[in-house]
Motif scaffolding. Structure first.
Motif, mmCIF file in Angstrom:
data_model
loop_
_atom_site.group_PDB
_atom_site.id
_atom_site.type_symbol
_atom_site.label_atom_id
_atom_site.label_comp_id
_atom_site.label_asym_id
_atom_site.label_seq_id
_atom_site.Cartn_x
_atom_site.Cartn_y
_atom_site.Cartn_z
ATOM 1 N N LEU A 68 27.874 -10.287 -1.114
ATOM 2 C CA LEU A 68 27.814 -9.123 -0.246
ATOM 3 C C LEU A 68 29.166 -8.818 0.378
ATOM 4 O O LEU A 68 30.118 -9.598 0.260
ATOM 5 N N VAL A 69 29.230 -7.690 1.075
ATOM 6 C CA VAL A 69 30.387 -7.328 1.883
ATOM 7 C C VAL A 69 30.109 -7.781 3.307
ATOM 8 O O VAL A 69 29.060 -7.469 3.876
ATOM 9 N N GLY A 70 31.038 -8.533 3.897
ATOM 10 C CA GLY A 70 30.885 -8.997 5.267
ATOM 11 C C GLY A 70 32.137 -8.740 6.066
ATOM 12 O O GLY A 70 33.171 -9.372 5.813
ATOM 13 N N LEU A 71 32.074 -7.806 6.996
ATOM 14 C CA LEU A 71 33.229 -7.449 7.813
ATOM 15 C C LEU A 71 33.098 -8.054 9.205
ATOM 16 O O LEU A 71 32.142 -7.755 9.924
ATOM 17 N N LYS A 72 34.058 -8.907 9.574
ATOM 18 C CA LYS A 72 34.163 -9.375 10.949
ATOM 19 C C LYS A 72 35.096 -8.433 11.691
ATOM 20 O O LYS A 72 36.283 -8.359 11.401
ATOM 21 N N PRO A 73 34.571 -7.683 12.670
ATOM 22 C CA PRO A 73 35.427 -6.721 13.372
ATOM 23 C C PRO A 73 36.431 -7.408 14.298
ATOM 24 O O PRO A 73 36.357 -8.606 14.574
ATOM 25 N N SER A 74 37.351 -6.614 14.801
ATOM 26 C CA SER A 74 38.327 -7.087 15.778
ATOM 27 C C SER A 74 37.648 -7.449 17.093
ATOM 28 O O SER A 74 36.591 -6.909 17.445
ATOM 29 N N ARG A 75 38.292 -8.351 17.816
ATOM 30 C CA ARG A 75 37.805 -8.688 19.154
ATOM 31 C C ARG A 75 37.751 -7.431 20.024
ATOM 32 O O ARG A 75 38.708 -6.662 20.081
ATOM 33 N N GLY A 76 36.608 -7.231 20.671
ATOM 34 C CA GLY A 76 36.450 -6.088 21.553
ATOM 35 C C GLY A 76 35.963 -4.824 20.871
ATOM 36 O O GLY A 76 35.638 -3.849 21.553
ATOM 37 N N ARG A 77 35.900 -4.805 19.540
ATOM 38 C CA ARG A 77 35.465 -3.586 18.840
ATOM 39 C C ARG A 77 33.978 -3.323 19.098
ATOM 40 O O ARG A 77 33.553 -2.177 19.249
ATOM 41 N N ILE A 78 33.182 -4.388 19.107
ATOM 42 C CA ILE A 78 31.751 -4.275 19.330
ATOM 43 C C ILE A 78 31.405 -5.034 20.607
ATOM 44 O O ILE A 78 31.733 -6.217 20.745
ATOM 45 N N SER A 79 30.745 -4.386 21.520
ATOM 46 C CA SER A 79 30.424 -5.004 22.803
ATOM 47 C C SER A 79 29.295 -6.016 22.667
ATOM 48 O O SER A 79 28.327 -5.789 21.938
ATOM 49 N N GLY A 80 29.433 -7.129 23.370
ATOM 50 C CA GLY A 80 28.376 -8.131 23.436
ATOM 51 C C GLY A 80 27.484 -7.973 24.644
ATOM 52 O O GLY A 80 26.681 -8.865 24.934
ATOM 53 N N ALA A 81 27.598 -6.856 25.363
ATOM 54 C CA ALA A 81 26.840 -6.648 26.596
ATOM 55 C C ALA A 81 25.333 -6.840 26.343
ATOM 56 O O ALA A 81 24.834 -6.458 25.288
ATOM 57 N N PRO A 82 24.630 -7.442 27.288
ATOM 58 C CA PRO A 82 25.045 -7.789 28.651
ATOM 59 C C PRO A 82 25.712 -9.154 28.776
ATOM 60 O O PRO A 82 26.029 -9.567 29.885
ATOM 61 N N SER A 83 25.902 -9.867 27.659
ATOM 62 C CA SER A 83 26.543 -11.180 27.718
ATOM 63 C C SER A 83 28.034 -11.041 27.979
ATOM 64 O O SER A 83 28.624 -9.961 27.818
ATOM 65 N N GLY A 84 28.662 -12.153 28.333
ATOM 66 C CA GLY A 84 30.108 -12.194 28.467
ATOM 67 C C GLY A 84 30.738 -12.556 27.127
ATOM 68 O O GLY A 84 30.162 -12.306 26.070
ATOM 69 N N GLU A 85 31.922 -13.146 27.191
ATOM 70 C CA GLU A 85 32.569 -13.524 25.946
ATOM 71 C C GLU A 85 31.895 -14.762 25.379
ATOM 72 O O GLU A 85 31.492 -15.668 26.100
ATOM 73 N N GLY A 86 31.750 -14.806 24.071
ATOM 74 C CA GLY A 86 31.183 -15.966 23.403
ATOM 75 C C GLY A 86 32.278 -16.808 22.791
ATOM 76 O O GLY A 86 33.194 -16.285 22.153
ATOM 77 N N TRP A 87 32.190 -18.123 22.991
ATOM 78 C CA TRP A 87 33.163 -19.059 22.421
ATOM 79 C C TRP A 87 34.594 -18.639 22.755
ATOM 80 O O TRP A 87 35.475 -18.574 21.899
ATOM 81 N N GLY A 88 34.810 -18.324 24.027
ATOM 82 C CA GLY A 88 36.152 -17.957 24.461
ATOM 83 C C GLY A 88 36.677 -16.689 23.824
ATOM 84 O O GLY A 88 37.891 -16.530 23.645
ATOM 85 N N GLY A 89 35.792 -15.758 23.500
ATOM 86 C CA GLY A 89 36.208 -14.520 22.844
ATOM 87 C C GLY A 89 36.246 -14.616 21.342
ATOM 88 O O GLY A 89 36.687 -13.680 20.670
ATOM 89 N N GLY A 90 35.769 -15.729 20.786
ATOM 90 C CA GLY A 90 35.824 -15.914 19.335
ATOM 91 C C GLY A 90 34.682 -15.291 18.575
ATOM 92 O O GLY A 90 34.762 -15.158 17.353
ATOM 93 N N THR A 91 33.611 -14.908 19.253
ATOM 94 C CA THR A 91 32.445 -14.376 18.553
ATOM 95 C C THR A 91 32.411 -12.860 18.576
ATOM 96 O O THR A 91 32.945 -12.213 19.478
ATOM 97 N N THR A 92 31.768 -12.300 17.569
ATOM 98 C CA THR A 92 31.560 -10.854 17.508
ATOM 99 C C THR A 92 30.334 -10.570 16.675
ATOM 100 O O THR A 92 29.936 -11.374 15.821
ATOM 101 N N ASP A 93 29.707 -9.440 16.921
ATOM 102 C CA ASP A 93 28.601 -8.981 16.082
ATOM 103 C C ASP A 93 29.137 -8.130 14.943
ATOM 104 O O ASP A 93 30.302 -7.735 14.916
ATOM 105 N N GLY A 94 28.249 -7.835 13.992
ATOM 106 C CA GLY A 94 28.617 -7.019 12.844
ATOM 107 C C GLY A 94 27.442 -6.905 11.901
ATOM 108 O O GLY A 94 26.291 -6.855 12.335
#
Length: 518
Positions: free
Chosen positions: A217-243
């Protein structure tokens, strides 16, 4: 099977109702899920209700202007989706498209929040609010039919597996003796097997790119801050992102248009703004001649030959497309020393996450509440002091500055590189159980063999994409896909999507189907 973009076009044009699309996805899930175990919690009733509401709204034209977004108005699906995105109206981007939400930190009010943990399942713990990611999927018209398998609370026996004591293993649709990897393994299996055409995923150390590679498959990990994790804070010191994991590059771009955007109080801002016309408009655009560095091996990793060959074959494709392709590697990637600090951040975060659920349990966690390796990491995380944690964060910031200096901030500018090409994985997807059966030291070594090319870019926050090689050599003798990774400068998902689309056209992959598929 057509991709999510094509299905959304059909729904917008009135050729397919959302209710029909959802019922068909549920039927596909009932057919193949007993074999692969991709969807571990079904939300069929909620999905049918949401689809019916969507159809009512569309037919009444109260919330969806069919004439303004008709298929006849634009020449291509790319232009249609770009027009929707540019207008700020996301209500039709994934009109009636069935999806799956990952069973990990993706809150949707009232839905199960077990996250692979047997104690939370026994308590029937459910989300009390809806997060930004689930809300944006729904606002775009996507309808979740269930939750896809991931490791227990994001770690369990192994964060790169979808095999839990609660649900058992998810099996690879290409060869069911082998793992789908993870952590977004259930999501990838569901898309590869045709249950859904696109699925929510997340990535803290490769967890979008790993299963994308393992499942073709195609799997894109976006840049930090591109997708909000709200209402949570940063995950793993800013290392996590959704996609998302997707069948095609245009679907990956479409998912980014759906999910991207800030929420109040976000701790990070992307290094480069999103394109004004949206990311789908970047698919098919000429990226120009780019300077692409290639590293098919790393000094500290024993990369399997098939993975090395995949990267070298991809380099040949890019060279044939007119890019300047040469050997190149950011100097900090020659060492794996950064992982000591990132693991410290991950363990501290995992311990804090577990403690946040003690109010749900009504007591502190005990050893038999979680899987064995998760308990070990919980104990180790509890022993990390605040000064030691901050010391690791500072070293990771320094690592990031050294890493990103290798890339041009604007394509084709300066003396740096525009993209880095590597294998996605260090190994071909191993057999089921490889990453979860054994003592903690053995499993740690095995995980390191799988992911030598990936967590660096969670630390730096750079966008990275895994794409199937798309050539006959892109499959292992066991019939398993092998992906390659492209990494861009911070905030430059647009460059990744343009080049990935070039590769998709030069060496198509979407026609390939696994052994278990509908």
């Amino acid at each position: 099977m057509n991709d999510a973009t094509a299905l959304a076009d059909q729904v917008r044009a009135g050729e397919v109702d959302a209710a029909t699309a959802v019922d068909e996805a549920i039927a596909r899930c009932e057919e193949v899920n007993p074999t692969i175990n991709a969807i571990v919690e079904q939300t069929y009733d909620t999905a049918r209700h949401s689809a019916a509401q969507f159809d009512t709204a569309r037919h009444s034209a109260a919330q969806f202007d069919t004439a303004r977004h008709s298929a006849a108005q634009f020449d291509t699906a790319r232009q249609r989706a770009a027009a929707l995105s540019a207008s700020g109206d996301n209500s039709g981007l994934l009109a009636g498209v069935p999806i799956a939400l990952k069973d990990l930190h993706c809150p949707a009010e009232g839905e199960p929040a077990y996250q692979g943990n047997r104690r939370l399942a026994e308590l029937d713990y459910r989300y009390s609010e809806t997060g930004a990611v689930a809300r944006r999927w729904a606002e775009a018209g996507a309808v979740s039919i269930g939750h896809s398998h991931s490791p227990e609370l994001g770690g369990g026996q192994c964060p790169a597996a979808a095999e839990t004591a609660l649900y058992g293993p998810t099996r690879n649709p290409w060869n069911t003796d082998h793992t789908v990897l993870g952590s977004s393994g259930g999501a990838a299996a569901a898309v590869a097997a045709g249950i859904v055409r696109i699925a929510h995923a997340s990535d803290g150390g490769g967890s979008i790119r790993i299963p994308a590679s393992a499942n073709g498959l195609v799997g894109l990990k976006p840049s930090r801050g591109r997708i909000s994790g709200a209402p949570s804070g940063e995950g793993w010191g800013g290392g996590t992102t959704d996609g998302a994991v997707a069948l095609t590059v245009r679907d990956a771009a479409l998912a980014l248009d759906v999910l991207a955007g800030p929420e109040p109080g976000d701790p990070y801002v992307p290094a480069h703004p999103a394109p004004a016309a949206g990311y789908v408009a970047e698919v098919g655009q000429d990226p120009g001649q780019l300077r692409i560095g290639v590293s098919s091996t790393l000094p500290f990793a024993d990369t399997e030959l098939l993975c090395t060959q995949a990267a070298e074959a991809a380099a040949g494709i890019l060279d044939g497309l007119g890019h300047r392709v040469e050997a190149g590697l950011p100097e900090p990637m020659a060492s794996n020393d950064y992982m000591y600090d990132y693991i410290r951040v991950i363990r501290t975060s995992a311990t804090a996450t577990l403690r946040s659920y003690e109010g749900v349990l009504g007591r502190p966690w005990a050893e038999d509440d979680v899987e064995p390796v998760a308990w070990i990491n919980y104990q180790r995380g509890a022993k990390i002091s605040a000064p030691d944690y901050m010391d690791s964060r500072e070293r990771l910031h320094h690592f990031t500055r050294r890493m990103v200096s290798w890339w041009n901030t604007e394509p084709g500018s300066g003396d740096g590189f525009d993209l880095l090409l590597t294998p996605t994985l260090g190994v071909v997807p191993p057999p089921v159980g490889y990453l979860v059966e054994g003592d903690e030291r053995t499993l740690t070594k095995r995980l390191a063999k799988v992911t030598p090319y990936l967590p660096q870019f969670n630390v730096t926050g750079q966008p990275a994409i895994s794409v199937p090689l798309g050539t006959p050599d892109g499959m292992s003798p066991e019939g398993l896909p092998i992906g390659v990774q492209l990494v861009a400068a911070p905030g430059r998902e647009d460059v990744l999507l343009r080049v990935a689309a070039q590769m998709e056209q030069a060496a198509p992959w979407s026609h390939r189907r696994p052994a278990v598929a509908v």
